[in-house]
Design a protein around this motif. Structure first.
Motif, PDB file in Angstrom:
ATOM      1  N   LEU A 102       0.848  -1.188   0.000  1.00  0.00           N
ATOM      2  CA  LEU A 102       0.000   0.000   0.000  1.00  0.00           C
ATOM      3  C   LEU A 102       0.886   1.241   0.000  1.00  0.00           C
ATOM      4  CD1 LEU A 102      -2.843   1.299   0.253  1.00  0.00           C
ATOM      5  CD2 LEU A 102      -2.566   1.156   2.734  1.00  0.00           C
ATOM      6  N   ILE A 103       0.694   2.061  -1.022  1.00  0.00           N
ATOM      7  CA  ILE A 103       1.437   3.315  -1.125  1.00  0.00           C
ATOM      8  C   ILE A 103       0.446   4.450  -0.873  1.00  0.00           C
ATOM      9  CG2 ILE A 103       2.830   4.780  -2.658  1.00  0.00           C
ATOM     10  CD1 ILE A 103       4.187   2.063  -2.104  1.00  0.00           C
ATOM     11  N   VAL A 104       0.815   5.370  -0.011  1.00  0.00           N
ATOM     12  CA  VAL A 104      -0.034   6.528   0.304  1.00  0.00           C
ATOM     13  C   VAL A 104       0.749   7.786  -0.042  1.00  0.00           C
ATOM     14  CG1 VAL A 104      -1.320   7.740   2.108  1.00  0.00           C
ATOM     15  CG2 VAL A 104      -1.037   5.253   2.244  1.00  0.00           C
ATOM     16  N   VAL A 105       0.149   8.655  -0.867  1.00  0.00           N
ATOM     17  CA  VAL A 105       0.812   9.931  -1.170  1.00  0.00           C
ATOM     18  C   VAL A 105      -0.178  11.077  -1.000  1.00  0.00           C
ATOM     19  CG1 VAL A 105       2.546   9.025  -2.788  1.00  0.00           C
ATOM     20  CG2 VAL A 105       0.315   9.733  -3.662  1.00  0.00           C
ATOM     21  N   SER A 106       0.365  12.238  -0.607  1.00  0.00           N
ATOM     22  CA  SER A 106      -0.445  13.451  -0.614  1.00  0.00           C
ATOM     23  C   SER A 106      -0.551  13.939  -2.060  1.00  0.00           C
ATOM     24  CB  SER A 106       0.195  14.522   0.263  1.00  0.00           C
ATOM     25  OG  SER A 106       1.521  14.780  -0.179  1.00  0.00           O
ATOM     26  N   LYS A 107      -1.523  14.805  -2.309  1.00  0.00           N
ATOM     27  CA  LYS A 107      -1.783  15.232  -3.687  1.00  0.00           C
ATOM     28  C   LYS A 107      -0.561  15.883  -4.338  1.00  0.00           C
ATOM     29  CE  LYS A 107      -5.202  17.450  -6.566  1.00  0.00           C
ATOM     30  NZ  LYS A 107      -6.288  18.419  -6.679  1.00  0.00           N
ATOM     31  N   ASP A 108       0.220  16.624  -3.530  1.00  0.00           N
ATOM     32  CA  ASP A 108       1.413  17.301  -4.082  1.00  0.00           C
ATOM     33  C   ASP A 108       2.632  16.374  -4.110  1.00  0.00           C
ATOM     34  OD1 ASP A 108       2.098  17.137  -1.432  1.00  0.00           O
ATOM     35  OD2 ASP A 108       2.475  19.283  -1.152  1.00  0.00           O
ATOM     36  N   LEU A 109       2.434  15.125  -3.688  1.00  0.00           N
ATOM     37  CA  LEU A 109       3.483  14.089  -3.652  1.00  0.00           C
ATOM     38  C   LEU A 109       4.590  14.391  -2.640  1.00  0.00           C
ATOM     39  CD1 LEU A 109       3.913  13.113  -7.442  1.00  0.00           C
ATOM     40  CD2 LEU A 109       2.204  12.338  -5.791  1.00  0.00           C
ATOM     41  N   SER A 110       4.358  15.373  -1.747  1.00  0.00           N
ATOM     42  CA  SER A 110       5.402  15.658  -0.747  1.00  0.00           C
ATOM     43  C   SER A 110       5.403  14.584   0.346  1.00  0.00           C
ATOM     44  CB  SER A 110       5.207  17.044  -0.133  1.00  0.00           C
ATOM     45  OG  SER A 110       3.978  17.093   0.568  1.00  0.00           O
ATOM     46  N   TYR A 111       4.250  13.965   0.588  1.00  0.00           N
ATOM     47  CA  TYR A 111       4.163  12.899   1.591  1.00  0.00           C
ATOM     48  C   TYR A 111       4.099  11.556   0.875  1.00  0.00           C
ATOM     49  CZ  TYR A 111       2.237   9.803   5.173  1.00  0.00           C
ATOM     50  OH  TYR A 111       2.022   8.750   6.030  1.00  0.00           O
ATOM     51  N   PHE A 112       4.897  10.619   1.337  1.00  0.00           N
ATOM     52  CA  PHE A 112       4.961   9.270   0.751  1.00  0.00           C
ATOM     53  C   PHE A 112       5.042   8.264   1.880  1.00  0.00           C
ATOM     54  CE2 PHE A 112       7.693   5.645  -0.333  1.00  0.00           C
ATOM     55  CZ  PHE A 112       7.158   5.190  -1.533  1.00  0.00           C
ATOM     56  N   ASN A 113       4.228   7.242   1.803  1.00  0.00           N
ATOM     57  CA  ASN A 113       4.309   6.176   2.794  1.00  0.00           C
ATOM     58  C   ASN A 113       4.072   4.841   2.091  1.00  0.00           C
ATOM     59  OD1 ASN A 113       4.633   5.028   5.307  1.00  0.00           O
ATOM     60  ND2 ASN A 113       2.588   5.534   6.047  1.00  0.00           N
ATOM     61  N   HIS A 114       4.932   3.880   2.369  1.00  0.00           N
ATOM     62  CA  HIS A 114       4.846   2.537   1.770  1.00  0.00           C
ATOM     63  C   HIS A 114       4.668   1.572   2.932  1.00  0.00           C
ATOM     64  CE1 HIS A 114       7.263  -0.797  -0.562  1.00  0.00           C
ATOM     65  NE2 HIS A 114       6.098  -1.212  -0.156  1.00  0.00           N
ATOM     66  N   ILE A 115       3.471   1.003   3.039  1.00  0.00           N
ATOM     67  CA  ILE A 115       3.159   0.174   4.193  1.00  0.00           C
ATOM     68  C   ILE A 115       2.543  -1.161   3.748  1.00  0.00           C
ATOM     69  CG2 ILE A 115       2.988   1.979   5.947  1.00  0.00           C
ATOM     70  CD1 ILE A 115       0.076   2.342   5.332  1.00  0.00           C
ATOM     71  N   HIS A 116       2.491  -2.081   4.682  1.00  0.00           N
ATOM     72  CA  HIS A 116       2.018  -3.425   4.363  1.00  0.00           C
ATOM     73  C   HIS A 116       0.880  -3.811   5.298  1.00  0.00           C
ATOM     74  CE1 HIS A 116       6.177  -3.379   2.700  1.00  0.00           C
ATOM     75  NE2 HIS A 116       5.436  -3.650   1.656  1.00  0.00           N
ATOM     76  N   PRO A 117      -0.369  -3.664   4.815  1.00  0.00           N
ATOM     77  CA  PRO A 117      -1.520  -4.038   5.624  1.00  0.00           C
ATOM     78  C   PRO A 117      -1.471  -5.518   5.984  1.00  0.00           C
ATOM     79  CG  PRO A 117      -2.205  -2.728   3.744  1.00  0.00           C
ATOM     80  CD  PRO A 117      -0.768  -3.073   3.525  1.00  0.00           C
ATOM     81  N   GLU A 118      -2.053  -5.829   7.122  1.00  0.00           N
ATOM     82  CA  GLU A 118      -2.112  -7.210   7.595  1.00  0.00           C
ATOM     83  C   GLU A 118      -3.027  -8.023   6.682  1.00  0.00           C
ATOM     84  OE1 GLU A 118      -3.644  -9.706  11.493  1.00  0.00           O
ATOM     85  OE2 GLU A 118      -3.665  -7.517  11.555  1.00  0.00           O
ATOM     86  N   ASP A 119      -2.555  -9.221   6.349  1.00  0.00           N
ATOM     87  CA  ASP A 119      -3.335 -10.129   5.504  1.00  0.00           C
ATOM     88  C   ASP A 119      -4.411 -10.784   6.365  1.00  0.00           C
ATOM     89  OD1 ASP A 119      -4.279 -12.061   3.809  1.00  0.00           O
ATOM     90  OD2 ASP A 119      -2.328 -13.000   3.419  1.00  0.00           O
ATOM     91  N   LYS A 120      -5.673 -10.450   6.110  1.00  0.00           N
ATOM     92  CA  LYS A 120      -6.776 -11.016   6.907  1.00  0.00           C
ATOM     93  C   LYS A 120      -7.349 -12.270   6.248  1.00  0.00           C
ATOM     94  CE  LYS A 120      -7.969  -8.572  10.070  1.00  0.00           C
ATOM     95  NZ  LYS A 120      -7.359  -8.504  11.430  1.00  0.00           N
ATOM     96  N   GLY A 161      -8.762  18.470   8.489  1.00  0.00           N
ATOM     97  CA  GLY A 161      -7.713  19.070   9.322  1.00  0.00           C
ATOM     98  C   GLY A 161      -6.969  20.132   8.550  1.00  0.00           C
ATOM     99  N   ASP A 162      -6.093  20.848   9.254  1.00  0.00           N
ATOM    100  CA  ASP A 162      -5.330  21.913   8.596  1.00  0.00           C
ATOM    101  C   ASP A 162      -4.465  21.320   7.492  1.00  0.00           C
ATOM    102  OD1 ASP A 162      -6.432  23.714  10.315  1.00  0.00           O
ATOM    103  OD2 ASP A 162      -4.757  23.644  11.742  1.00  0.00           O
ATOM    104  N   ALA A 163      -4.532  21.949   6.330  1.00  0.00           N
ATOM    105  CA  ALA A 163      -3.731  21.466   5.200  1.00  0.00           C
ATOM    106  C   ALA A 163      -2.293  21.971   5.334  1.00  0.00           C
ATOM    107  CB  ALA A 163      -4.334  21.951   3.894  1.00  0.00           C
ATOM    108  N   ALA A 164      -1.369  21.172   4.850  1.00  0.00           N
ATOM    109  CA  ALA A 164       0.020  21.623   4.781  1.00  0.00           C
ATOM    110  C   ALA A 164       0.149  22.505   3.540  1.00  0.00           C
ATOM    111  CB  ALA A 164       0.950  20.426   4.690  1.00  0.00           C
ATOM    112  N   LYS A 165       1.117  23.401   3.541  1.00  0.00           N
ATOM    113  CA  LYS A 165       1.337  24.231   2.361  1.00  0.00           C
ATOM    114  C   LYS A 165       1.792  23.315   1.217  1.00  0.00           C
ATOM    115  CE  LYS A 165       3.506  28.667   1.248  1.00  0.00           C
ATOM    116  NZ  LYS A 165       4.272  28.346   0.032  1.00  0.00           N
ATOM    117  N   ALA A 166       1.140  23.430   0.067  1.00  0.00           N
ATOM    118  CA  ALA A 166       1.490  22.547  -1.050  1.00  0.00           C
ATOM    119  C   ALA A 166       2.927  22.820  -1.511  1.00  0.00           C
ATOM    120  CB  ALA A 166       0.531  22.752  -2.209  1.00  0.00           C
ATOM    121  N   VAL A 167       3.632  21.752  -1.783  1.00  0.00           N
ATOM    122  CA  VAL A 167       5.019  21.865  -2.252  1.00  0.00           C
ATOM    123  C   VAL A 167       5.004  21.701  -3.768  1.00  0.00           C
ATOM    124  CG1 VAL A 167       7.329  20.833  -2.106  1.00  0.00           C
ATOM    125  CG2 VAL A 167       5.837  20.851  -0.081  1.00  0.00           C
ATOM    126  N   ALA A 168       5.571  22.684  -4.480  1.00  0.00           N
ATOM    127  CA  ALA A 168       5.612  22.594  -5.949  1.00  0.00           C
ATOM    128  C   ALA A 168       6.559  21.473  -6.360  1.00  0.00           C
ATOM    129  CB  ALA A 168       6.078  23.911  -6.536  1.00  0.00           C
TER     130      ALA A 168
END
Ligand SMILES: [Cu+2]
Length: 284
Positions: A102-120, A161-168
């Protein structure tokens, strides 16, 4: 599953259905024969089309534990891999040591997270995560239904919640940077849209400038690389060309589908710690 989860499930299911009804697959899988050396994927892909099991008939149904997830609060994310008929697809192949990435990114791609959900089991996965700020995020599930090729299904979500300033997203002229005490340089043999591109990450100790030759396998290979187009519409599959390498070079291959700006995240493991190094490039 609690009742809150059921409520959020309905709008997400609807939007997933609408997306597939338009026939617009907004992700791009680049695994295929042109890469070579990825036997498992190729063998699988040859079976696609034999029955109804085509990539367009597969969906990842994302559900959140809250209808209005809030920044910096635990949010449950569950993912059910299913066919068009909503029947679970229960058999998934392990790829890069996991059945689902599972890859999670913010719209401006400044935030990136690569995680592995538990196999149910039965094609269902679950994880709790936090989003760093308010705004839009895109979730990508990367998986391989047995007998089919590697595929990616995605879902936009909105976090309160409060948005972070978008990163170009500015292409970087200098593709050397220091992350967690490592100096990483990214080079390409020939950066060109529509052609297989070799990319090499060279990794040195930032303080001593000595090449690092004892990278540890991360997810069964020398590293893991994710590439997204600037608008997050294109998720590129990237394969290590020498999985068993230990540094200082880690080599990968991909194909950029069109010219434009892309963000690349390389993930490597050294001395028990994973580090992530991002680059922004412009592909001619
Ligand atoms: Cu993963």
């Amino acid at each position: 599953m609690n009742s809150k989860m059921m409520k959020i499930a309905i709008p997400l299911l609807l939007s997933a259905a609408l997306l597939s009804a338009c026939g617009k697959s907004d992700t791009k899988t680049n695994s295929g024969a042109e890469h070579g050396g990825h036997g498992a994927h190729e063998a699988g892909e040859q079976q696609v089309g034999a029955g109804a099991n085509q990539e367009k008939d597969v969906q990842a149904v994302f559900k959140l534990s809250s209808e209005k997830p809030r920044a910096k609060q635990d949010t449950g994310v569950s993912i059910q891999i299913a066919g068009k008929d909503n029947k679970p697809i229960e058999s998934l192949d392990v790829s890069h040591e996991k059945k689902l990435h599972l890859i999670v990114v913010s719209k401006d791609l400044s935030y990136f997270n690569h995680i592995h959900p538990e196999d149910k089991g039965k094609g269902a996965f679950q994880i709790s995560t936090q989003f760093p700020a308010g705004g839009e995020y895109k979730l990508f599930a990367d998986f391989v239904p047995t007998g089919m090729g590697s595929m990616t299904k995605s879902q936009w979500i909105t976090v309160q919640g409060d948005a972070a300033k978008a990163v170009a997203l500015e292409p970087e002229a200098n593709l050397t940077k220091t992350v967690d005490g490592k100096e990483v340089t990214l080079t390409f043999d020939k950066l060109q849209a529509g052609k297989a591109v070799n990319m090499t990450f060279n990794i040195k100790d930032a303080a001593s400038k000595k090449p690092i030759t004892n990278l540890q396998p991360y997810l069964g290979a020398v590293g893991h690389v994710v590439v997204l187009s600037a608008d997050a519409s294109q998720y590129l599959h990237v394969h290590p060309t020498d999985e068993k390498a230990a540094g200082p070079d880690a080599k990968f291959m991909t194909t950029f589908p069109a010219s434009g700006i892309y963000k690349i995240w390389g993930q490597f493991q050294h001395e028990g710690k994973v580090f992530t190094v991002p680059f922004v490039v412009k592909v001619p």
